[in-house]
Design a protein around this motif. Sequence first.
Motif, PDB file in Angstrom:
ATOM      1  N   GLY A   1     -11.874  47.914  12.635  1.00  0.00           N
ATOM      2  CA  GLY A   1     -11.021  47.619  11.491  1.00  0.00           C
ATOM      3  C   GLY A   1     -10.204  48.837  11.118  1.00  0.00           C
ATOM      4  N   ARG A   2      -9.566  48.756   9.959  1.00  0.00           N
ATOM      5  CA  ARG A   2      -8.714  49.850   9.509  1.00  0.00           C
ATOM      6  C   ARG A   2      -9.488  51.162   9.389  1.00  0.00           C
ATOM      7  NH1 ARG A   2      -4.258  48.117   5.911  1.00  0.00           N
ATOM      8  NH2 ARG A   2      -5.826  46.883   4.846  1.00  0.00           N
ATOM      9  N   GLY A   3     -10.793  51.041   9.160  1.00  0.00           N
ATOM     10  CA  GLY A   3     -11.643  52.225   9.082  1.00  0.00           C
ATOM     11  C   GLY A   3     -11.658  53.052  10.356  1.00  0.00           C
TER      12      GLY A   3
ATOM     13  N   ALA B   1     -10.325  43.275  17.068  1.00  0.00           N
ATOM     14  CA  ALA B   1      -9.649  44.030  16.010  1.00  0.00           C
ATOM     15  C   ALA B   1      -9.419  43.143  14.799  1.00  0.00           C
ATOM     16  CB  ALA B   1      -8.312  44.553  16.526  1.00  0.00           C
ATOM     17  N   SER B   2      -9.355  43.769  13.642  1.00  0.00           N
ATOM     18  CA  SER B   2      -8.999  43.022  12.431  1.00  0.00           C
ATOM     19  C   SER B   2      -7.481  42.883  12.396  1.00  0.00           C
ATOM     20  CB  SER B   2      -9.475  43.770  11.187  1.00  0.00           C
ATOM     21  OG  SER B   2      -8.662  44.918  10.992  1.00  0.00           O
ATOM     22  N   ARG B   3      -7.017  42.036  11.508  1.00  0.00           N
ATOM     23  CA  ARG B   3      -5.573  41.846  11.407  1.00  0.00           C
ATOM     24  C   ARG B   3      -4.862  43.118  10.945  1.00  0.00           C
ATOM     25  NH1 ARG B   3      -2.302  37.426   7.784  1.00  0.00           N
ATOM     26  NH2 ARG B   3      -0.307  38.468   7.927  1.00  0.00           N
TER      27      ARG B   3
ATOM     28  N   LYS C   1      -9.077  34.154  11.090  1.00  0.00           N
ATOM     29  CA  LYS C   1      -8.365  32.914  10.796  1.00  0.00           C
ATOM     30  C   LYS C   1      -7.020  32.809  11.508  1.00  0.00           C
ATOM     31  CE  LYS C   1      -8.812  29.502   9.345  1.00  0.00           C
ATOM     32  NZ  LYS C   1      -9.688  28.421   9.010  1.00  0.00           N
ATOM     33  N   SER C   2      -6.259  33.865  11.517  1.00  0.00           N
ATOM     34  CA  SER C   2      -4.960  33.787  12.180  1.00  0.00           C
ATOM     35  C   SER C   2      -5.007  34.420  13.564  1.00  0.00           C
ATOM     36  CB  SER C   2      -3.871  34.420  11.319  1.00  0.00           C
ATOM     37  OG  SER C   2      -4.173  35.758  11.030  1.00  0.00           O
ATOM     38  N   GLY C   3      -6.209  34.696  14.042  1.00  0.00           N
ATOM     39  CA  GLY C   3      -6.379  35.194  15.405  1.00  0.00           C
ATOM     40  C   GLY C   3      -7.309  34.273  16.166  1.00  0.00           C
TER      41      GLY C   3
ATOM     42  N   VAL D   1     -14.680  47.493   9.376  1.00  0.00           N
ATOM     43  CA  VAL D   1     -14.088  46.202   9.026  1.00  0.00           C
ATOM     44  C   VAL D   1     -14.659  45.830   7.656  1.00  0.00           C
ATOM     45  CG1 VAL D   1     -13.999  43.749   9.630  1.00  0.00           C
ATOM     46  CG2 VAL D   1     -13.954  45.466  11.441  1.00  0.00           C
ATOM     47  N   SER D   2     -13.792  45.488   6.706  1.00  0.00           N
ATOM     48  CA  SER D   2     -14.309  45.225   5.356  1.00  0.00           C
ATOM     49  C   SER D   2     -14.995  43.867   5.251  1.00  0.00           C
ATOM     50  CB  SER D   2     -13.183  45.320   4.330  1.00  0.00           C
ATOM     51  OG  SER D   2     -12.205  44.328   4.587  1.00  0.00           O
ATOM     52  N   GLY D   3     -14.597  42.917   6.105  1.00  0.00           N
ATOM     53  CA  GLY D   3     -15.219  41.603   6.054  1.00  0.00           C
ATOM     54  C   GLY D   3     -14.513  40.636   5.124  1.00  0.00           C
TER      55      GLY D   3
ATOM     56  N   ILE E   1     -21.003  48.260  10.533  1.00  0.00           N
ATOM     57  CA  ILE E   1     -21.055  49.705  10.289  1.00  0.00           C
ATOM     58  C   ILE E   1     -19.913  50.015   9.336  1.00  0.00           C
ATOM     59  CG2 ILE E   1     -20.960  52.003  11.322  1.00  0.00           C
ATOM     60  CD1 ILE E   1     -21.705  50.609  14.027  1.00  0.00           C
ATOM     61  N   ASN E   2     -20.272  50.437   8.136  1.00  0.00           N
ATOM     62  CA  ASN E   2     -19.251  50.667   7.117  1.00  0.00           C
ATOM     63  C   ASN E   2     -19.785  51.704   6.134  1.00  0.00           C
ATOM     64  OD1 ASN E   2     -17.415  50.272   4.828  1.00  0.00           O
ATOM     65  ND2 ASN E   2     -16.753  48.449   5.955  1.00  0.00           N
ATOM     66  N   LYS E   3     -18.903  52.590   5.681  1.00  0.00           N
ATOM     67  CA  LYS E   3     -19.405  53.632   4.769  1.00  0.00           C
ATOM     68  C   LYS E   3     -19.547  53.121   3.336  1.00  0.00           C
ATOM     69  CE  LYS E   3     -14.913  55.757   3.954  1.00  0.00           C
ATOM     70  NZ  LYS E   3     -14.039  56.898   4.185  1.00  0.00           N
TER      71      LYS E   3
HETATM   72  C1  LIG Z   1      -3.053  34.077   5.723  1.00  0.00           C
HETATM   73  C2  LIG Z   1      -3.876  35.263   6.112  1.00  0.00           C
HETATM   74  C3  LIG Z   1      -4.467  35.277   7.370  1.00  0.00           C
HETATM   75  C4  LIG Z   1      -5.265  36.371   7.753  1.00  0.00           C
HETATM   76  N1  LIG Z   1      -5.862  36.338   8.980  1.00  0.00           N
HETATM   77  C5  LIG Z   1      -6.668  37.369   9.340  1.00  0.00           C
HETATM   78  C6  LIG Z   1      -7.314  37.368  10.631  1.00  0.00           C
HETATM   79  O1  LIG Z   1      -7.138  36.476  11.457  1.00  0.00           O
HETATM   80  N2  LIG Z   1      -8.116  38.408  10.934  1.00  0.00           N
HETATM   81  C7  LIG Z   1      -8.336  39.453  10.070  1.00  0.00           C
HETATM   82  O2  LIG Z   1      -9.101  40.361  10.434  1.00  0.00           O
HETATM   83  N3  LIG Z   1      -7.721  39.477   8.885  1.00  0.00           N
HETATM   84  C8  LIG Z   1      -6.882  38.472   8.507  1.00  0.00           C
HETATM   85  N4  LIG Z   1      -6.230  38.547   7.294  1.00  0.00           N
HETATM   86  C9  LIG Z   1      -6.287  39.793   6.539  1.00  0.00           C
HETATM   87  C10 LIG Z   1      -7.579  39.980   5.761  1.00  0.00           C
HETATM   88  O3  LIG Z   1      -7.456  39.306   4.536  1.00  0.00           O
HETATM   89  C11 LIG Z   1      -7.847  41.481   5.540  1.00  0.00           C
HETATM   90  O4  LIG Z   1      -6.736  42.058   4.908  1.00  0.00           O
HETATM   91  C12 LIG Z   1      -8.127  42.247   6.834  1.00  0.00           C
HETATM   92  O5  LIG Z   1      -9.117  41.591   7.574  1.00  0.00           O
HETATM   93  C13 LIG Z   1      -8.605  43.639   6.496  1.00  0.00           C
HETATM   94  O6  LIG Z   1      -8.793  44.377   7.680  1.00  0.00           O
HETATM   95  P1  LIG Z   1      -9.834  45.582   7.748  1.00  0.00           P
HETATM   96  O7  LIG Z   1     -11.176  45.081   7.426  1.00  0.00           O
HETATM   97  O8  LIG Z   1      -9.642  46.237   9.059  1.00  0.00           O
HETATM   98  O9  LIG Z   1      -9.250  46.595   6.683  1.00  0.00           O
HETATM   99  P2  LIG Z   1      -9.735  46.973   5.213  1.00  0.00           P
HETATM  100  O10 LIG Z   1      -9.940  45.773   4.368  1.00  0.00           O
HETATM  101  O11 LIG Z   1      -8.812  48.023   4.743  1.00  0.00           O
HETATM  102  O12 LIG Z   1     -11.167  47.596   5.441  1.00  0.00           O
HETATM  103  C14 LIG Z   1     -11.418  48.820   6.023  1.00  0.00           C
HETATM  104  C15 LIG Z   1     -12.908  49.082   5.903  1.00  0.00           C
HETATM  105  O13 LIG Z   1     -13.236  50.250   6.629  1.00  0.00           O
HETATM  106  C16 LIG Z   1     -14.200  50.982   5.894  1.00  0.00           C
HETATM  107  N5  LIG Z   1     -14.078  52.367   6.327  1.00  0.00           N
HETATM  108  C17 LIG Z   1     -13.023  53.201   6.139  1.00  0.00           C
HETATM  109  N6  LIG Z   1     -13.271  54.383   6.719  1.00  0.00           N
HETATM  110  C18 LIG Z   1     -14.502  54.328   7.254  1.00  0.00           C
HETATM  111  C19 LIG Z   1     -15.307  55.239   7.973  1.00  0.00           C
HETATM  112  N7  LIG Z   1     -14.890  56.468   8.259  1.00  0.00           N
HETATM  113  N8  LIG Z   1     -16.525  54.836   8.368  1.00  0.00           N
HETATM  114  C20 LIG Z   1     -16.974  53.588   8.075  1.00  0.00           C
HETATM  115  N9  LIG Z   1     -16.257  52.679   7.415  1.00  0.00           N
HETATM  116  C21 LIG Z   1     -15.025  53.047   6.998  1.00  0.00           C
HETATM  117  C22 LIG Z   1     -13.854  50.758   4.450  1.00  0.00           C
HETATM  118  O14 LIG Z   1     -15.007  50.929   3.633  1.00  0.00           O
HETATM  119  C23 LIG Z   1     -13.376  49.283   4.478  1.00  0.00           C
HETATM  120  O15 LIG Z   1     -14.453  48.403   4.207  1.00  0.00           O
HETATM  121  C24 LIG Z   1      -5.444  37.474   6.880  1.00  0.00           C
HETATM  122  C25 LIG Z   1      -4.829  37.460   5.634  1.00  0.00           C
HETATM  123  C26 LIG Z   1      -4.056  36.385   5.243  1.00  0.00           C
HETATM  124  C27 LIG Z   1      -3.417  36.420   3.883  1.00  0.00           C
END
Ligand SMILES: Cc1cc2nc3c(=O)[nH]c(=O)nc-3n(C[C@H](O)[C@H](O)[C@H](O)COP(=O)(O)OP(=O)(O)OC[C@H]3O[C@@H](n4cnc5c(N)ncnc54)[C@H](O)[C@@H]3O)c2cc1C
Lengths: 326, 263
Positions: free
Chosen positions: A211-213, A236-238, A254-256, A269-271, A288-290
């Motif tokens: 994920g973005r992390g 990968a997350s979106r 959902k969109s993947g 990945v935040s979930g 695995i998330n901090k």
């Molecule tokens: C219509 C629609 C469709 C969507 N479809 C999808 C889809 O298909 N798939 C999808 O994934 N998302 C989808 N999304 C987006 C979804 O809502 C989230 O925005 C996205 O999943 C967030 O991605 P993320 O978890 O990577 O990022 P973030 O939400 O930013 O989470 C990052 C996480 O990383 C953790 N982190 C940061 N640094 C570290 C570190 N050093 N060590 C450990 N942990 C760390 C943080 O605590 C945080 O929990 C969709 C959204 C919409 C509106």
Amino acid sequence: MSKDVLVFIECKEGTVRKASLELLSKGKEITEKFSSYLYAVVIGYQIKGIAEGLKSFSDKVIAVDNESLKDYRWDTYMTVLEQLIKKYTPGMVFGASTITGKDMFPRLAARLNGAIISDAVGIDLDGENVRIKKPLFGGKIISWVVCKPGSTSLISFRPNSFSIEKRSLNGELIEETVEAPRDSRLNILSIDKSGSKKVDIQEADFIICGGRGMKGPENFQILEEIADIMGGRVGASRAVVDSKWREYDDQVGKSGKTVSPKLYIGCGVSGALHHTMGMDTSKVIVAINKDPNAPIFQYADYGIVDDLFNILPFLKEELKRAKEEI
Amino acid sequence: MNIIVFIKQVADTEARILIKSDKKSLEIENKYNMNFFDEFAVEEAIRIKEKFKDSLITVCTYGTKKAIEALRTAIAMGVDRAFLLDNTNLDNDDPLIIAKILSSFAKKEGFDLILCGRQAIDDENANVGAMVAEFLNIPHISAILKLEVIDDKKVKAESELEGGREVIEAQLPALFTTQKGLNEPRVPLITGVMKAMKAVIPAIDPCSLGIVKEDIDTKASKITVLSYEPPQSRPPVKVIDGETPEEKVKSLVKALKEEAKAL
Ligand SMILES: Cc1cc2nc3c(=O)[nH]c(=O)nc-3n(C[C@H](O)[C@H](O)[C@H](O)COP(=O)(O)OP(=O)(O)OC[C@H]3O[C@@H](n4cnc5c(N)ncnc54)[C@H](O)[C@@H]3O)c2cc1C
């Protein structure tokens, strides 16, 4: 309508896809119960070896081998299947809910005026009834559906819905020649299969998802290494795909892609709901998330609360060791 | 160019969904949107019209009166007109029947190109597009990532394959299902929203499209929902303890091996 089951076999790089073997395994369980036949249909070019290999899984293996069928196209493959279904009259036709399955099965159902259930995840035999299990609303609801008696039922199942049971059936091999002219209105200009060496994300037993992390594209290297050790795939997350750190092909959610591996590990990945809707049917989920309050811990079986950059190097070593022990 | 876009209104992913006590029906919180993948279809139609100015974009859905909201969203984005194929008294969820209804509409209106989303995010079916194409006897290309309209007879499309991509030239009329990556759907401007509020959206009885009611009512359905149930809930997460990252990883891998049998 007969109780025979016909499975459309998908191949990749000259081998049968795992998802197709899963369907044959489930199909055999059903036909055993109904004392009916299981057919495996394999379509392509120079597929003799593949067809031979399927004999242990199926009562009958129907092979349609023709140079014009080398690459999948809905127009030719569908015409072949249509004719085989009319000839062998199975009550149920199974396929995998893959890119190919999603492209061809609906159109085939329309042509046959049949019943269709797509993206199912389970099947239950209750007396004469065959109940199909299908998640709705990203898994928030499970529905149980039946097809109307008397209609050919086409059902596509998500990969990883069933386990593969090795059999030793020694089925009969039937070679069929079927005319399948191409639709002249479609002309394939080029095919790029550069990604086909990779494990298909929907079929993978193991997915490590960043994920973005993960902070940047360069850090996915270690995820690639772990995926290689495990014979799986990086997801990968979106947020990651939108940042162009990874290809859309890797996107879970959902969109993947909807995935259900035996083991999913989410790193940074935040979930978010949109993400978990695409992976919450995974057998075992590790997060695995901090952030101890990250929503992914509500879905995970196991969680590590820590900085992922501290965890991943050890994880790679430990998984490597665990694999070597087997 | 005559373009038809088929869309669906779906429950928002965040909407609360309850199973009613008969276990055969659902109660969905009043939060609905245009299906995610359909937005790409609407956007693509508008982009084609920007290039071929004398195009007409017609958006259509089969659904309840409520679905007019999704049609208004499409008008706000920039399509020319919208129709509701009203499912009142037809309550039917069989994709085969829905495809029959939509294709009858297309036949009646005429078209060069049809666009719809790759799949609906509520039932994940991905059925209706290819089925409509079959009923209309036109080619379809699924899950396109690029669409180049060459003229009113020919297009070039790129679509996803297992492990790759392919580029296909198709003769029109043809149907395309759209997915993420094709374009960036626009956010409606306030002027568009105003126009959409005022737009007259006719509700059509599907039976007026030359279809016999018996062929599309609930009894004609080839699939029956027996029951709904909640998904199995997962046990609470086991947070792995340890003094150091290394210890945590060791405990995790041990648990995965011995307890979860996932390795
Ligand atoms: C219509 C629609 C469709 C969507 N479809 C999808 C889809 O298909 N798939 C999808 O994934 N998302 C989808 N999304 C987006 C979804 O809502 C989230 O925005 C996205 O999943 C967030 O991605 P993320 O978890 O990577 O990022 P973030 O939400 O930013 O989470 C990052 C996480 O990383 C953790 N982190 C940061 N640094 C570290 C570190 N050093 N060590 C450990 N942990 C760390 C943080 O605590 C945080 O929990 C969709 C959204 C919409 C509106």
